[in-house]
Design a protein around this motif. Sequence first.
Motif, short mmCIF file in Angstrom:
data_model
loop_
_atom_site.label_atom_id
_atom_site.label_comp_id
_atom_site.label_asym_id
_atom_site.label_seq_id
_atom_site.Cartn_x
_atom_site.Cartn_y
_atom_site.Cartn_z
N LEU A 168 -39.24 -29.75 30.57
CA LEU A 168 -40.08 -30.44 29.59
C LEU A 168 -40.14 -29.66 28.28
CD1 LEU A 168 -42.06 -32.79 29.06
CD2 LEU A 168 -43.88 -31.29 29.88
N LEU A 169 -40.29 -28.36 28.37
CA LEU A 169 -40.32 -27.53 27.16
C LEU A 169 -38.98 -27.59 26.42
CD1 LEU A 169 -42.26 -24.39 28.42
CD2 LEU A 169 -43.05 -26.05 26.72
N ALA A 170 -37.88 -27.60 27.16
CA ALA A 170 -36.56 -27.66 26.54
C ALA A 170 -36.35 -29.00 25.85
CB ALA A 170 -35.48 -27.42 27.59
N LEU A 171 -36.83 -30.08 26.44
CA LEU A 171 -36.65 -31.41 25.86
C LEU A 171 -37.53 -31.65 24.64
CD1 LEU A 171 -36.34 -33.60 29.08
CD2 LEU A 171 -34.51 -32.88 27.54
N THR A 172 -38.71 -31.06 24.62
CA THR A 172 -39.62 -31.28 23.51
C THR A 172 -39.42 -30.26 22.40
OG1 THR A 172 -41.36 -29.95 24.54
CG2 THR A 172 -41.38 -32.31 25.00
N GLY A 173 -38.69 -29.21 22.64
CA GLY A 173 -38.42 -28.19 21.63
C GLY A 173 -39.60 -27.31 21.32
N ALA A 174 -40.56 -27.25 22.23
CA ALA A 174 -41.77 -26.44 21.98
C ALA A 174 -41.48 -24.96 22.16
CB ALA A 174 -42.88 -26.84 22.94
#
Length: 44
Positions: A38-44
């Motif tokens: 999820l972090l990788a997909l959202t770029g956070a």
Amino acid sequence: MAEHKHGSMDISVQEATFNGFVKFTKNAVIVIIGVLILLALTGA
């Protein structure tokens, strides 16, 4: 001192504890991987 007979001890409680630990660890790893994706997909 009492004689020890191999395999005569009741280990059902230890087995249940170990199985619970394995289940918890597996679920924790799945959640951690999900959060990382999820972090990788959202770029956070």
